[in-house]
Design a protein around this motif. Structure first.
Motif, PDB file in Angstrom:
ATOM      1  N   THR A 200       0.777  -0.863   0.203  1.00 54.31           N
ATOM      2  CA  THR A 200      -0.266  -0.230  -0.443  1.00 54.31           C
ATOM      3  C   THR A 200       0.749   1.370   0.262  1.00 54.31           C
ATOM      4  O   THR A 200       0.165   1.762  -0.634  1.00 54.31           O
ATOM      5  CB  THR A 200      -0.502   0.261   1.162  1.00 54.31           C
TER       6      THR A 200
ATOM      7  N   ASP B 114      -3.583  -1.278  -6.692  1.00 55.12           N
ATOM      8  CA  ASP B 114      -2.810  -2.991  -5.682  1.00 55.12           C
ATOM      9  C   ASP B 114      -2.868  -3.982  -6.624  1.00 55.12           C
ATOM     10  O   ASP B 114      -1.490  -4.659  -6.235  1.00 55.12           O
ATOM     11  CB  ASP B 114      -3.717  -3.194  -5.026  1.00 55.12           C
TER      12      ASP B 114
ATOM     13  N   THR C  97       0.678   3.683  -3.198  1.00 61.07           N
ATOM     14  CA  THR C  97       0.515   5.196  -2.539  1.00 61.07           C
ATOM     15  C   THR C  97       1.533   5.843  -3.303  1.00 61.07           C
ATOM     16  O   THR C  97       0.796   7.318  -3.579  1.00 61.07           O
ATOM     17  CB  THR C  97      -0.490   5.211  -1.635  1.00 61.07           C
TER      18      THR C  97
END
Length: 315
Positions: free
Chosen positions: A108, A300, A112
């Protein structure tokens, strides 16, 4: 089925490669259903459970599907735990057979930060050299490195409401050779910044629109629900606003909150990451730009696919 650790993810991923993989994913035909979003009632701050599925389209010969299971517990910092944790299940796209479980927390932060840097690839000035990092949590080092991979950043001013945490992280990153210095005067730092990245859990605006200089780019990563804000309405009104996906119009703070209040209208939002990647706009060097991310399951999946392929090559 293989378990992939955070250390293995760090070993095989680089920001240029992952940013390129995300760009390809946003230009492609990945399927991303609406994610499941559940509030978990707990004493104090409530937790959140997210289920984020995605799969590759039929055009890809070596297709994949996957789902990320994420928990967000804002008070974990008091327990010396990350606020966001999760696991990612990667499956074969032809049979549905499980292939791997990856450390979702590490995946993540990588994806991100890469999504923010991908937006900055199109929205930040090409000569951007001064960055402000607002927040010193788990995402901050990744955002700094990701943005530095796309722009000639020479100075990074790091600010946190807890000055000691900012000093500690700045010292750690400086020892690694990154040009990071902790600051206490956020307004002064932002007024000089070419790029301002925010990754906090703030419930009130931190960055004021009046502080942004012409040509600045504002990257809004935190504020994941409608009770949170990182920038004020004026910042969004002054900026050419882009979002990662249409979900940012109704989820997360900042853009969704300003839309609800009428501070900005939907027509003020110029596009999504898909539109940025498919049809990059001409950059006005004097324009203020802003990007708000709420996260997308295709990010993801793209990251998990890159990790898996990289590990397979190393065998």
């Amino acid at each position: 089925m293989r378990v992939v650790t955070s250390a293995e993810i760090d070993r095989v991923l680089t920001f240029p490669a992952l940013i390129d993989a995300l760009a390809e994913a946003f230009r492609g035909d990945m399927v991303t259903p609406v994610r499941h979003h559940h509030e978990i009632e707990r004493p104090g701050a409530h937790g959140t459970l997210l289920l984020m599925p995605s799969w590759t389209g039929p055009a890809m010969q070596d297709g994949f599907l996957g789902v990320k299971i994420v928990t967000v517990f804002p008070e974990n910092g008091t327990r010396s735990l990350p606020s966001v944790m999760g696991s990612y299940l990667l499956m074969d796209g032809a049979t549905g057979a499980p292939i791997s479980v990856l450390d979702g927390t590490r995946l993540t932060v990588w994806r991100t930060a890469s999504a923010s840097a991908l937006a900055a690839r199109y929205l930040a000035r090409e000569d951007a050299s001064r960055m402000v990092m607002v927040g010193s949590g788990a995402l901050a080092p990744f955002l700094i490195r990701a943005h530095m991979s796309q722009r000639p950043i020479r100075e990074v001013a790091l600010w946190n409401h807890n000055g000691e945490k900012a000093e500690k992280l700045a010292a750690e990153l400086a020892r690694e050779g990154l040009p990071v210095t902790a600051v206490t005067d956020l307004e002064a730092a932002v007024r000089e910044a070419d790029l301002v990245s925010c990754a906090t859990l703030s419930t009130a605006p931190i960055v004021q629109g009046a502080w942004l200089k012409p040509g600045a780019h504002l990257d809004l990563v935190g504020a994941f629900n409608l009770k949170m804000r990182e920038a004020d309405d004026e910042a969004l009104r002054r900026a050419q606003v882009y979002i990662d996906t249409p979900a940012a119009k109704v989820e997360g703070g900042d853009v969704a909150v300003s839309l609800q209040s009428g501070a900005i209208t939907e027509s003020h939002i110029r596009g999504t990451l898909t539109e940025l990647c498919q049809n990059p706009p001409s950059r006005d060097p004097e324009a203020i730009t802003a990007f708000k991310s709420v996260g997308a399951a295709l990010e993801d999946l793209a990251a998990a696919m890159l990790v898996w392929r990289s590990l397979a090559k190393a065998l």
